[in-house]
Design a protein around this motif. Structure first.
Motif, PDB file in Angstrom:
ATOM      1  N   ILE A 184       1.113  -1.441  -0.030  1.00 60.09           N
ATOM      2  CA  ILE A 184      -0.015   0.005  -0.086  1.00 60.09           C
ATOM      3  C   ILE A 184       0.863   1.219  -0.130  1.00 60.09           C
ATOM      4  O   ILE A 184       0.544   2.360  -0.547  1.00 60.09           O
ATOM      5  CB  ILE A 184      -0.936   0.025   1.239  1.00 60.09           C
ATOM      6  CG1 ILE A 184      -2.091   1.196   0.958  1.00 60.09           C
ATOM      7  CG2 ILE A 184      -0.368   0.150   2.501  1.00 60.09           C
ATOM      8  CD1 ILE A 184      -3.155   0.970   1.859  1.00 60.09           C
ATOM      9  N   ASP A 185       2.157   1.059   0.561  1.00 61.63           N
ATOM     10  CA  ASP A 185       2.903   2.586   0.701  1.00 61.63           C
ATOM     11  C   ASP A 185       3.458   2.464  -0.918  1.00 61.63           C
ATOM     12  O   ASP A 185       3.737   3.690  -1.088  1.00 61.63           O
ATOM     13  CB  ASP A 185       4.001   2.140   1.532  1.00 61.63           C
ATOM     14  CG  ASP A 185       3.686   2.207   3.230  1.00 61.63           C
ATOM     15  OD1 ASP A 185       2.686   2.786   3.075  1.00 61.63           O
ATOM     16  OD2 ASP A 185       4.443   1.808   3.958  1.00 61.63           O
ATOM     17  N   GLY A 186       3.841   1.459  -1.456  1.00 59.21           N
ATOM     18  CA  GLY A 186       4.446   1.449  -2.797  1.00 59.21           C
ATOM     19  C   GLY A 186       3.240   2.297  -3.736  1.00 59.21           C
ATOM     20  O   GLY A 186       3.517   3.114  -4.593  1.00 59.21           O
ATOM     21  N   LEU A 187       2.083   1.806  -3.555  1.00 57.48           N
ATOM     22  CA  LEU A 187       0.823   2.124  -4.265  1.00 57.48           C
ATOM     23  C   LEU A 187       0.708   3.648  -4.052  1.00 57.48           C
ATOM     24  O   LEU A 187       0.744   4.749  -5.059  1.00 57.48           O
ATOM     25  CB  LEU A 187      -0.389   1.464  -4.095  1.00 57.48           C
ATOM     26  CG  LEU A 187      -1.684   2.245  -4.642  1.00 57.48           C
ATOM     27  CD1 LEU A 187      -1.544   2.112  -6.265  1.00 57.48           C
ATOM     28  CD2 LEU A 187      -2.959   1.538  -4.296  1.00 57.48           C
ATOM     29  N   ARG A 188       0.692   4.096  -3.077  1.00 56.76           N
ATOM     30  CA  ARG A 188       0.668   5.666  -2.627  1.00 56.76           C
ATOM     31  C   ARG A 188       1.799   6.548  -3.219  1.00 56.76           C
ATOM     32  O   ARG A 188       1.580   7.846  -3.909  1.00 56.76           O
ATOM     33  CB  ARG A 188       0.578   5.927  -0.837  1.00 56.76           C
ATOM     34  CG  ARG A 188      -0.443   5.366  -0.209  1.00 56.76           C
ATOM     35  CD  ARG A 188      -0.344   6.005   1.138  1.00 56.76           C
ATOM     36  NE  ARG A 188      -1.700   5.592   1.898  1.00 56.76           N
ATOM     37  CZ  ARG A 188      -1.770   4.600   2.934  1.00 56.76           C
ATOM     38  NH1 ARG A 188      -0.612   3.876   2.920  1.00 56.76           N
ATOM     39  NH2 ARG A 188      -2.889   4.202   3.372  1.00 56.76           N
TER      40      ARG A 188
END
Length: 315
Positions: A184-188
Motif C-alpha cells: 500500500i505504501d508503494g501504491l501511494r
C-alpha cells in the motif's frame, strides 16, 4: 478514450453481453470478467487449440486479456497475436514487465527489474504481440504476495522504475501504467504516475489487502486480483475446498469456483477478474459466474470466513 483523455463508454458488441457486467479500465469500458492468458502455456503442444480457446472467450464477451512476454516464453503472446488477427474485436490487452522467461529454471522465470530491462521487456511485448502500443503495462514488483528470491542488482527503487515506464508512455509505446505485487505504501508513492490498475494476490480466503482495495476504490483504480481462487501453488488455501463455499455452491446450484468468483464481483464494484484456464468448459463456467446473484445471507456467511495470508516465496 478521447484525445483529451476523457473516459469513453463503448457499448458491448451487438448480441454479446458483458460477462459480469461493465467495468472501467484505463478509461475504457470492459467486461468485469476478462481472461488471464497465462494458462494458455499449458497448450504449448497444440497451438491451434490455444488460439481457438482465446477466440471462444472473445466470442463470449471477453474484451480484457491479461498476458506477459514471459508466459510460456513468448508462446502466450504469440497465441494472442494470432487470435486477434483479422478480427474486429476491440480487446484491451494488458501485459506486465519485471520478469523474463528462464526455461528449465525453477521457477521458469527470473527477475528483470532494472529500468533498461523493463524497456527491453516492453519492446519484446510489442514485437510478439505486433502492436504499436500496449494499452496497459503492469509493473510486477517483488514487495508482496507471491514473490521469488531477489538476486543482487534486482532490488530496484520504485521511483526509478516508474520514471522509465513514464518515459515509455510519453513515447507512445505503452498507454497506461499498472502495478502488481505492490504494498500500500508503494501504491501511494506511485499514484502521481497515474496508476490505472493494481494486481495483487487476493481472494475470499486472502483478504490481507483490504486497505489497499479501499484505497483503489477511493482513487477510482480497478482492483484486478490474481489467484482469485487461491491454491495456485502448493501450500496455499483453496477457495474451492472451503466448507462454507461448498455449502453455498450446493444451495445455489453452481460450482464452488463460481461462488468464489461471484463473491469477488459482489465484494466491490471496482473489482475486475481475469481467471485463467486451458479448458473451454471451465472458461464458460468462469464467465457464467458473472450472472450469479449472492443474497445478503450468503454474502454475510462468506464474509465471515477467516482470511489466510497468501504471502509466499517460491524458488
Amino acid at each position: 478514450m478521447t484525445s483529451e483523455g476523457t473516459p469513453t463508454h463503448e457499448a458491448a458488441p451487438a448480441g454479446i453481453s458483458r460477462p459480469g457486467g461493465p467495468g472501467l479500465m484505463a478509461g475504457r469500458t470492459v467486461s468485469r470478467l476478462g481472461y488471464g492468458a497465462m494458462q494458455l502455456a499449458r497448450l504449448h503442444g497444440d497451438r491451434d487449440a490455444a488460439v481457438a480457446l482465446l477466440r471462444h472467450a472473445i466470442d463470449l464477451g471477453v474484451d480484457h486479456v491479461d498476458t506477459a512476454e514471459f508466459y510460456g516464453d513468448g508462446f502466450v503472446n504469440d497465441v494472442i497475436r494470432e487470435a486477434l488477427r483479422s478480427r474486429d474485436d476491440d480487446v484491451l490487452v494488458v501485459s506486465k514487465v519485471g520478469a523474463t522467461a528462464d526455461p528449465g529454471g525453477s521457477p521458469p522465470l527470473r527477475l528483470a527489474q532494472r529500468p533498461e530491462e523493463l524497456r527491453a521487456s516492453v519492446e519484446e511485448n510489442l514485437a510478439t504481440l505486433q502492436l504499436e502500443r500496449i494499452p496497459v503495462v503492469n509493473l510486477r514488483r517483488v514487495d508482496a504476495g507471491i514473490t521469488i528470491p531477489v538476486p543482487e542488482g534486482q532490488a530496484v527503487d520504485l521511483d526509478d522504475q516508474l520514471a522509465e515506464l513514464i518515459a515509455l508512455r510519453s513515447e507512445g509505446k505503452i498507454g497506461a501504467i499498472g502495478l502488481s505485487s505492490v504494498t500500500i505504501d508503494g501504491l501511494r508513492r506511485a499514484l502521481p504516475a497515474g496508476i490505472v490498475c493494481v494486481q495483487n494476490a487476493y481472494s475470499l480466503l486472502d483478504r490481507d489487502d483490504e486497505d489497499m482495495l479501499q484505497l483503489c476504490a477511493d482513487e477510482h483504480i480497478p482492483w484486478v486480483p490474481y489467484f482469485p481462487l487461491g491454491g495456485a501453488l502448493p501450500g496455499l488455501a483453496k477457495v474451492t475446498d472451503e466448507p462454507t463455499v461448498l455449502a453455498a455452491a450446493q444451495n445455489l446450484g453452481c460450482t464452488p469456483a463460481q461462488v468464489g468468483l461471484a463473491w469477488l464481483l459482489h465484494h466491490a464494484p471496482h473489482v475486475l477478474l481475469i481467471p485463467g484456464t486451458a479448458d473451454a468448459g471451465h472458461l464458460e463456467a468462469n464467465l457464467a459466474a458473472g450472472a450469479i446473484t449472492l443474497d445478503e445471507e450468503t454474502l454475510a456467511t462468506l464474509d465471515a470466513i477467516e482470511s489466510h495470508s497468501n504471502d509466499v516465496a517460491i524458488g
